[in-house]
Design a protein around this motif. Structure first.
Motif, PDB file in Angstrom:
ATOM      1  N   LYS A  19       6.338  -4.930 -13.241  1.00 38.16           N
ATOM      2  CA  LYS A  19       6.297  -3.531 -13.665  1.00 38.16           C
ATOM      3  C   LYS A  19       4.883  -3.180 -14.083  1.00 38.16           C
ATOM      4  O   LYS A  19       4.221  -3.925 -14.781  1.00 38.16           O
ATOM      5  N   ALA A  76       7.128   0.975 -14.615  1.00 34.15           N
ATOM      6  CA  ALA A  76       8.066   1.028 -13.503  1.00 34.15           C
ATOM      7  C   ALA A  76       7.549   0.266 -12.298  1.00 34.15           C
ATOM      8  O   ALA A  76       6.348   0.198 -12.046  1.00 34.15           O
ATOM      9  N   ILE A  77       8.493  -0.268 -11.547  1.00 37.17           N
ATOM     10  CA  ILE A  77       8.154  -1.000 -10.323  1.00 37.17           C
ATOM     11  C   ILE A  77       7.784  -0.023  -9.211  1.00 37.17           C
ATOM     12  O   ILE A  77       6.931  -0.305  -8.381  1.00 37.17           O
ATOM     13  N   TRP A  78       8.405   1.148  -9.212  1.00 32.72           N
ATOM     14  CA  TRP A  78       8.184   2.087  -8.116  1.00 32.72           C
ATOM     15  C   TRP A  78       6.747   2.581  -8.049  1.00 32.72           C
ATOM     16  O   TRP A  78       6.317   3.113  -7.026  1.00 32.72           O
ATOM     17  N   LEU A  79       5.978   2.408  -9.128  1.00 33.49           N
ATOM     18  CA  LEU A  79       4.574   2.836  -9.104  1.00 33.49           C
ATOM     19  C   LEU A  79       3.749   2.047  -8.087  1.00 33.49           C
ATOM     20  O   LEU A  79       2.717   2.517  -7.639  1.00 33.49           O
ATOM     21  N   HIS A  80       4.212   0.857  -7.701  1.00 27.85           N
ATOM     22  CA  HIS A  80       3.523   0.081  -6.667  1.00 27.85           C
ATOM     23  C   HIS A  80       3.497   0.840  -5.337  1.00 27.85           C
ATOM     24  O   HIS A  80       2.622   0.626  -4.516  1.00 27.85           O
ATOM     25  N   PHE A  81       4.488   1.700  -5.152  1.00 27.67           N
ATOM     26  CA  PHE A  81       4.661   2.354  -3.856  1.00 27.67           C
ATOM     27  C   PHE A  81       4.107   3.774  -3.821  1.00 27.67           C
ATOM     28  O   PHE A  81       4.237   4.462  -2.819  1.00 27.67           O
ATOM     29  N   ALA A  82       3.501   4.205  -4.902  1.00 26.76           N
ATOM     30  CA  ALA A  82       2.932   5.561  -4.946  1.00 26.76           C
ATOM     31  C   ALA A  82       1.575   5.556  -4.239  1.00 26.76           C
ATOM     32  O   ALA A  82       0.766   4.659  -4.428  1.00 26.76           O
ATOM     33  N   TYR A  87       7.753  -7.713  -7.580  1.00 27.72           N
ATOM     34  CA  TYR A  87       6.716  -6.859  -8.147  1.00 27.72           C
ATOM     35  C   TYR A  87       6.863  -6.859  -9.657  1.00 27.72           C
ATOM     36  O   TYR A  87       7.970  -6.824 -10.184  1.00 27.72           O
ATOM     37  N   GLU A 140       0.003  11.001  -4.786  1.00 31.88           N
ATOM     38  CA  GLU A 140       1.061  11.009  -5.782  1.00 31.88           C
ATOM     39  C   GLU A 140       0.548  10.536  -7.140  1.00 31.88           C
ATOM     40  O   GLU A 140       0.945  11.067  -8.180  1.00 31.88           O
TER      41      GLU A 140
END
Length: 90
Positions: A29, A37-43, A27, A47
């Protein structure tokens, strides 16, 4: 010696029993809400809406802090000048 004519064929080496694990998906960023951030792909959508509200609040508070620091700096400069003048007079 007998030859096996009626035995089932073995599956080819590249067939059915190979490693089924895929390489991890990479992924990039994402730059969103001032975050990279990479974690934004999973929001999920809920959220992301909450992050948007928080981002606005954070920006407002950061701006308020900048203004307070500016005022503090101005007061500090006035006090420094006053102290320099007081030192000159003595």
């Amino acid at each position: 010696m007998q030859t096996a004519t009626r035995t089932p064929k073995c599956p080819p080496v590249s067939g059915g029993h190979r490693n089924t694990k895929r390489p991890p998906k990479t992924y990039e960023k994402v730059e969103l809400f001032g975050l990279r951030a990479i974690w934004l792909h999973f929001a999920n959508e809920r959220e992301l809406r909450r992050l948007a509200k928080l981002h606005v609040r954070i920006r407002r508070r950061e701006e308020a802090i900048r203004e307070l620091k500016k005022e503090r700096r101005e007061i500090m400069e006035c006090c420094k000048k006053r102290s320099y003048r007081a030192r000159k007079q003595t």
